[in-house]
Design a protein around this motif. Structure first.
Motif, PDB file in Angstrom:
ATOM      1  N   LEU A 565       0.827  -1.201   0.000  1.00 11.34           N
ATOM      2  CA  LEU A 565       0.000   0.000   0.000  1.00 11.34           C
ATOM      3  C   LEU A 565       0.866   1.258   0.000  1.00 11.34           C
ATOM      4  CD1 LEU A 565      -2.934   0.951   0.060  1.00 11.34           C
ATOM      5  CD2 LEU A 565      -2.809   0.945   2.554  1.00 11.34           C
ATOM      6  N   LEU A 566       1.948   1.248   0.773  1.00  8.38           N
ATOM      7  CA  LEU A 566       2.842   2.409   0.806  1.00  8.38           C
ATOM      8  C   LEU A 566       3.537   2.619  -0.536  1.00  8.38           C
ATOM      9  CD1 LEU A 566       4.504   1.983   4.335  1.00  8.38           C
ATOM     10  CD2 LEU A 566       2.563   3.434   3.702  1.00  8.38           C
ATOM     11  N   LEU A 567       4.014   1.530  -1.140  1.00  9.06           N
ATOM     12  CA  LEU A 567       4.699   1.645  -2.434  1.00  9.06           C
ATOM     13  C   LEU A 567       3.746   2.101  -3.532  1.00  9.06           C
ATOM     14  CD1 LEU A 567       6.952  -1.555  -2.305  1.00  9.06           C
ATOM     15  CD2 LEU A 567       7.672   0.821  -2.052  1.00  9.06           C
ATOM     16  N   SER A 568       2.488   1.680  -3.455  1.00 10.93           N
ATOM     17  CA  SER A 568       1.509   2.144  -4.439  1.00 10.93           C
ATOM     18  C   SER A 568       1.257   3.642  -4.277  1.00 10.93           C
ATOM     19  CB  SER A 568       0.203   1.368  -4.288  1.00 10.93           C
ATOM     20  OG  SER A 568      -0.435   1.646  -3.049  1.00 10.93           O
ATOM     21  N   ARG A 569       1.276   4.128  -3.043  1.00 11.49           N
ATOM     22  CA  ARG A 569       1.137   5.563  -2.819  1.00 11.49           C
ATOM     23  C   ARG A 569       2.305   6.329  -3.460  1.00 11.49           C
ATOM     24  NH1 ARG A 569      -3.377   4.447  -1.432  1.00 11.49           N
ATOM     25  NH2 ARG A 569      -4.390   4.855   0.583  1.00 11.49           N
ATOM     26  N   ILE A 570       3.495   5.783  -3.349  1.00  6.91           N
ATOM     27  CA  ILE A 570       4.666   6.433  -3.951  1.00  6.91           C
ATOM     28  C   ILE A 570       4.542   6.440  -5.470  1.00  6.91           C
ATOM     29  CG2 ILE A 570       7.164   6.251  -4.240  1.00  6.91           C
ATOM     30  CD1 ILE A 570       7.344   5.116  -1.444  1.00  6.91           C
ATOM     31  N   GLN A 571       4.082   5.336  -6.058  1.00 12.32           N
ATOM     32  CA  GLN A 571       3.921   5.282  -7.503  1.00 12.32           C
ATOM     33  C   GLN A 571       2.879   6.272  -7.992  1.00 12.32           C
ATOM     34  OE1 GLN A 571       3.112   1.189  -8.483  1.00 12.32           O
ATOM     35  NE2 GLN A 571       5.283   0.687  -8.700  1.00 12.32           N
ATOM     36  N   GLU A 572       1.859   6.502  -7.199  1.00 10.88           N
ATOM     37  CA  GLU A 572       0.823   7.457  -7.581  1.00 10.88           C
ATOM     38  C   GLU A 572       1.264   8.901  -7.383  1.00 10.88           C
ATOM     39  OE1 GLU A 572      -2.453   6.352  -5.160  1.00 10.88           O
ATOM     40  OE2 GLU A 572      -3.138   4.761  -6.497  1.00 10.88           O
ATOM     41  N   GLY A 573       2.415   9.106  -6.750  1.00 12.56           N
ATOM     42  CA  GLY A 573       2.885  10.455  -6.484  1.00 12.56           C
ATOM     43  C   GLY A 573       2.326  11.045  -5.211  1.00 12.56           C
ATOM     44  N   GLN A 574       1.660  10.249  -4.380  1.00 13.48           N
ATOM     45  CA  GLN A 574       1.087  10.725  -3.118  1.00 13.48           C
ATOM     46  C   GLN A 574       2.103  10.539  -1.991  1.00 13.48           C
ATOM     47  OE1 GLN A 574      -2.655   8.755  -2.488  1.00 13.48           O
ATOM     48  NE2 GLN A 574      -3.416   9.211  -4.539  1.00 13.48           N
ATOM     49  N   HIS A 575       3.242  11.208  -2.132  1.00  8.92           N
ATOM     50  CA  HIS A 575       4.321  11.019  -1.160  1.00  8.92           C
ATOM     51  C   HIS A 575       3.956  11.560   0.220  1.00  8.92           C
ATOM     52  CE1 HIS A 575       6.168  11.163  -5.221  1.00  8.92           C
ATOM     53  NE2 HIS A 575       6.906  10.186  -4.749  1.00  8.92           N
ATOM     54  N   ALA A 577       1.168  11.400   1.598  1.00  7.26           N
ATOM     55  CA  ALA A 577       0.218  10.507   2.270  1.00  7.26           C
ATOM     56  C   ALA A 577       0.881   9.218   2.764  1.00  7.26           C
ATOM     57  CB  ALA A 577      -0.932  10.159   1.328  1.00  7.26           C
ATOM     58  N   VAL A 578       2.140   8.986   2.439  1.00  6.64           N
ATOM     59  CA  VAL A 578       2.798   7.722   2.809  1.00  6.64           C
ATOM     60  C   VAL A 578       2.932   7.616   4.323  1.00  6.64           C
ATOM     61  CG1 VAL A 578       4.938   6.413   2.650  1.00  6.64           C
ATOM     62  CG2 VAL A 578       3.988   7.509   0.610  1.00  6.64           C
ATOM     63  N   ILE A 579       3.506   8.645   4.938  1.00  4.77           N
ATOM     64  CA  ILE A 579       3.712   8.585   6.389  1.00  4.77           C
ATOM     65  C   ILE A 579       2.384   8.591   7.122  1.00  4.77           C
ATOM     66  CG2 ILE A 579       4.710   9.825   8.343  1.00  4.77           C
ATOM     67  CD1 ILE A 579       6.971  10.710   6.589  1.00  4.77           C
ATOM     68  N   PHE A 598      10.374   0.557   6.262  1.00  6.44           N
ATOM     69  CA  PHE A 598      11.204   1.740   6.426  1.00  6.44           C
ATOM     70  C   PHE A 598      11.873   2.143   5.113  1.00  6.44           C
ATOM     71  CE2 PHE A 598      11.087   0.200  10.875  1.00  6.44           C
ATOM     72  CZ  PHE A 598      10.584   1.345  11.464  1.00  6.44           C
ATOM     73  N   MET A 599      12.146   1.177   4.247  1.00  4.35           N
ATOM     74  CA  MET A 599      12.680   1.514   2.931  1.00  4.35           C
ATOM     75  C   MET A 599      11.684   2.393   2.181  1.00  4.35           C
ATOM     76  SD  MET A 599      15.276   0.989   0.820  1.00  4.35           S
ATOM     77  CE  MET A 599      16.037  -0.561   1.292  1.00  4.35           C
ATOM     78  N   ALA A 600      10.392   2.016   2.206  1.00  2.00           N
ATOM     79  CA  ALA A 600       9.364   2.811   1.538  1.00  2.00           C
ATOM     80  C   ALA A 600       9.218   4.183   2.186  1.00  2.00           C
ATOM     81  CB  ALA A 600       8.032   2.058   1.565  1.00  2.00           C
ATOM     82  N   LEU A 601       9.304   4.251   3.509  1.00  2.00           N
ATOM     83  CA  LEU A 601       9.153   5.530   4.202  1.00  2.00           C
ATOM     84  C   LEU A 601      10.288   6.488   3.857  1.00  2.00           C
ATOM     85  CD1 LEU A 601       7.979   4.275   7.722  1.00  2.00           C
ATOM     86  CD2 LEU A 601       6.580   5.355   5.957  1.00  2.00           C
ATOM     87  N   TRP A 602      11.511   6.018   3.817  1.00  2.00           N
ATOM     88  CA  TRP A 602      12.636   6.888   3.473  1.00  2.00           C
ATOM     89  C   TRP A 602      12.572   7.325   2.007  1.00  2.00           C
ATOM     90  CZ3 TRP A 602      15.743   9.373   6.657  1.00  2.00           C
ATOM     91  CH2 TRP A 602      15.906   8.902   7.964  1.00  2.00           C
TER      92      TRP A 602
END
Length: 796
Positions: A565-575, A577-579, A598-602
């Motif tokens: 779910l976090l990685l999909s947020r990054i792909q959508e450009g919703q950085h 909203a990740v945290i 934590f890799m996705a969060l950083w």
């Protein structure tokens, strides 16, 4: 243009006497001849002297000519000199008329240069020269390639040269590229013949021989009679080898057999059978069947070729769908006195399984085969026959064969109306599904799933998930669509189950159990498979409905689902909203993150998404980075392994560069110290150079003018390591300066980076440094850490 007279050559001007010079000046009015007209010089008119020389001058002239080697044995004969003008315009005198003939035939030495290049590129040319010399000794040039008598008294080396000479294809009458192609083919034939005798053939040998033969085939088609018979045999043996890496074996055999027939070479019986098979496989099915019928009276009656010939006919008729002829051929083989492997009937079993009216007959042939083989029937034989019936949707007969394999014939389901409990359960069918999925027969596995549902046997979710994962990993569009359809059917089953469970309070005494032809209920693995596939394919629009269905299914997520779910947020450009998503899910479901979380969060931070962070955003990004490090510091136990605490190298690199990009020197130093003390991390040299120079691409930097920075950093590190090596040797911690282990060297390099990071505080007072360290440590969640992590200027 014609060459200059030799008298003007600077290399000989100081060695000609005056009398010769005067005589040559008087002859300068005569026409100058080119090298190619030198043969006509003898007919040129002798110039008339305008001034007589004295006897002293004549004797001096003759002496000079003797010194230069220009006099002839016969004084009355006219001497002829030959010259060649090289490409640079320089004249070179030829030795005699023989060398002149060679130059006239090959003016610039192009032919000799081409032969040298061929010799250097392919094989040592000396062997070919010896072979050709041997051939010329044995007969005329137009008789090259004929068979020669063997000489058993020759030494081993000479006998080997004889065998090589028998294989070489003559090149007489050829020139240019045509000759080069035959040379290349001869080299490959010699090489493959030697490796074949040693049983050392490699894939590149077969590929190289076929490439050389294909290139020379047009030239050979005009002179098939010059190819020696042993050469054809070597070509056949090499190109027809049944090796796994010889993928184009049948195509090679078809071409070679056709060329051998055009050359008038008689094929041996086994070669004829292979030629017919290659013709059929290469697409000439009607011609192959016709050739098979034509050889019935010869190959079909020879005891040595009887079984292989009729077995080939059975395969061809079965693939062509000629059921009647295939049956007759199978009957011919089975009733013959010749011994044959009972497995010859397998093509007919496949044809029966594909024919709806003959499925039962095919199952009977299987039973006969199983009885004939007995204990020698292998699991691979069972799997092959099962695949025949599964491909034709005859799942029940496939089940009978699978039961025979699993129960060793102790259970017979033929004619049984209801399967026994030992068979009709998801665990027994699960073994079958696992075997089919492992073998890559996904279509067969899906057929078995549908058969289970038709028999009222509900498969387990883990079994269906295995098939869904295999479908998604295949990447085939049809398989991916089937995976999505089945997965969403399972999700709907799960949502319906949850809805019925809510209403169970109104249905007293009713238990909810799966039954009938329904799909099993989706579990966490089902959602994870779809989420990961959607993210990898970039279908972020489907992540939202999937997450909504996940919440309706009332399944507790795990870290894997959170990561997707976090990685999909990054792909959508919703950085941004990740945290927030991470905070909400961890609090709602009490999730425990892992290193991938934590890799996705950083990766969601601006420092890792932009080349440069704006000055106005530095303070906010600094607070985010420090808070994220504090969150990771609180969950340090997720990095614990059996060998201690370990952390991914890429994650550490992301963390350090994040602090470097936002110019947080204090945060970088404390983060680096914490990683070293708690995670026992010592960066490699490349990470040290990246942090010191301030780049993520050292390769690109080294190619630019800034490459000197990398050299200086490398020199500084080497000097520090050399200094520490001496200190450790003097302190007795290592035996000598050359005995620095890899672990100690990494620790020393880590100390070097820490010292370099501390130089950022050289202009601050001790109180200022202490205040900065304590404030930063509190923001990074390390205020209650070890003293080493929060110490002030004393350790800096």
């Amino acid at each position: 243009m014609p060459p200059r007279p030799t008298i003007f050559d600077s290399s000989t001007r100081n060695f000609v006497c005056k009398s010769c010079l005067s005589a040559l000046r008087q002859r300068s009015s005569t026409p100058q001849w080119s090298v190619r007209q030198a043969s006509r010089i003898s007919n040129a008119p002798i110039p008339i002297r305008t001034k007589k020389r004295t006897s002293e001058q004549d004797s001096e002239r003759i002496k000079a000519l003797d010194t230069l080697g220009l006099t002839s044995e016969k004084q009355d004969a006219l001497s002829v000199n030959y010259f060649q003008q090289e490409r640079r315009g320089r004249l070179r005198r030829l030795r005699d008329s023989k060398e002149f003939g060679e130059v006239l035939h090959d003016p610039d030495g192009e032919l000799d240069l081409r032969l040298r290049r061929i010799e250097h590129k392919l094989e040592p040319f000396e062997d070919i020269n010896k072979v050709m010399t041997e051939k010329y000794k044995r007969g005329k040039a137009d008789r090259l390639g004929l068979q020669y008598p063997e000489d058993s008294e020759l030494p081993a080396e000479e006998t080997d040269q004889q065998s090589i000479s028998l294989l070489a294809i003559p090149i007489n009458g050829l020139n240019g590229n045509r000759q080069d192609r035959i040379h290349r083919l001869n080299n490959w034939i010699r090489r493959c013949s030697k490796n074949l005798e040693k049983d050392e053939l490699l894939p590149k040998d077969i590929q190289g021989l076929w490439k050389a033969y294909s290139a020379a085939r047009t030239t050979l088609s005009e002179r098939w009679n010059t190819v020696p018979a042993p050469t054809w045999q070597v070509l056949w043996q090499v190109l027809s080898l049944d090796y796994p890496f010889n993928a184009n074996r049948m195509s090679h055999i078809y071409t070679i057999s056709k060329d051998m027939q055009q050359a008038g070479v008689t094929l041996r019986p086994e070669q004829q059978i292979l030629a017919i098979e290659s013709m059929f496989v290469d697409g000439w099915e009607n011609e192959a069947v016709e050739n098979h019928r034509r050889h019935v009276s010869t190959l079909g009656t020879d005891p040595e070729t009887f079984v292989s010939f009729w077995a080939l006919g059975l395969q061809m008729y079965c693939r062509a769908g000629d059921f009647e002829r295939a049956e007759r051929v199978a009957k011919t083989i089975s009733e013959s006195p010749h011994q044959a492997d009972p497995r010859f009937i397998l093509p007919l079993i496949k044809l029966c399984a594909e024919t709806p009216t003959a499925v039962e007959k095919g199952f009977g042939l299987y039973r006969n085969l199983r009885e004939a083989l007995g204990e020698s029937m292998t699991i691979e034989d069972y799997d092959l026959i099962i695949s025949y019936f599964l491909a034709s949707e005859s799942t029940e007969y496939a089940l009978f064969i699978f039961v025979d394999m699993m129960k060793s014939g102790s259970v017979d389901l033929v004619g049984v109306r209801q399967y026994p409990p030992s068979i009709a359960n998801p665990f027994f069918f699960g073994k079958w599904l696992k075997r089919l999925i492992g073998a890559g027969d996904l279509s067969g596995a899906f057929t078995v799933l549908r058969f289970m549902r038709s028999q009222g046997i509900t498969p387990r979710a883990i079994q269906v998930n295995g098939l869904i994962g295999a479908w998604l990993r295949s990447g085939i569009a049809d398989h991916v669509q089937q995976a999505e359809d089945v997965a969403w059917a399972m999700i709907n089953t799960r949502i319906q189950f949850v809805e019925l469970r809510r209403r169970r309070s109104d249905l007293l005494g009713v238990n909810l159990i799966p039954s009938g032809d329904a799909w099993p209920r989706a579990n966490l693995e089902t959602f994870s498979l779809l989420a990961e596939n959607y993210r990898e394919r970039g279908l972020t629009a489907k992540i939202g409905p999937l997450w909504q269905s996940f919440q309706e299914a009332e399944i507790a997520p795990d870290s894997f689902m959170l990561n997707q779910l976090l990685l999909s947020r990054i792909q959508e450009g919703q950085h941004e909203a990740v945290i927030a998503t991470y905070d909400g899910m961890t609090k709602q479901f009490n999730l425990k993150p892992d290193s991938y979380t934590f890799m996705a969060l950083w990766q969601s931070l601006s420092a890792n998404r932009m080349n440069k962070v704006l000055s106005r955003d530095l303070k906010q990004e600094t607070l985010k980075s420090r808070a994220l490090f504090g969150e990771m510091y609180r969950h340090i136990d997720v990095f614990k392994t059996e060998d201690g605490i370990e952390i991914d190298h890429f994650l550490v690199r992301n963390i350090l560069h994040s602090f470097r990009k936002i110019q947080d020197d204090v945060g970088l130093l404390l983060a680096y110290r914490a990683l070293r003390r708690l995670f026992r991390y010592n960066p490699p040299d490349m990470v040290i150079f990246e942090l010191l120079i301030g780049t993520l691409d050292l390769t690109r930097l080294a190619k630019r003018r800034e490459g000197s920075k990398l050299l200086r950093a490398r020199t500084s590190l080497d000097h520090y390591i050399q200094y520490r090596r001496k200190e450790l040797a003097e302190a007795g911690k290592i035996e000598n300066e050359d005995s620095l282990t890899r672990e100690v060297r990494a620790e020393v390099a880590g100390d070097f980076l820490e010292l370099q990071l501390e130089t950022a505080f050289s202009n601050l007072t001790e109180d200022e440094v202490t205040r900065l360290v304590l404030e930063t440590a509190e923001e990074m969640g390390m205020q209650h850490g070890t003293p080493e992590d929060t110490e002030g200027h004393a350790s800096i």
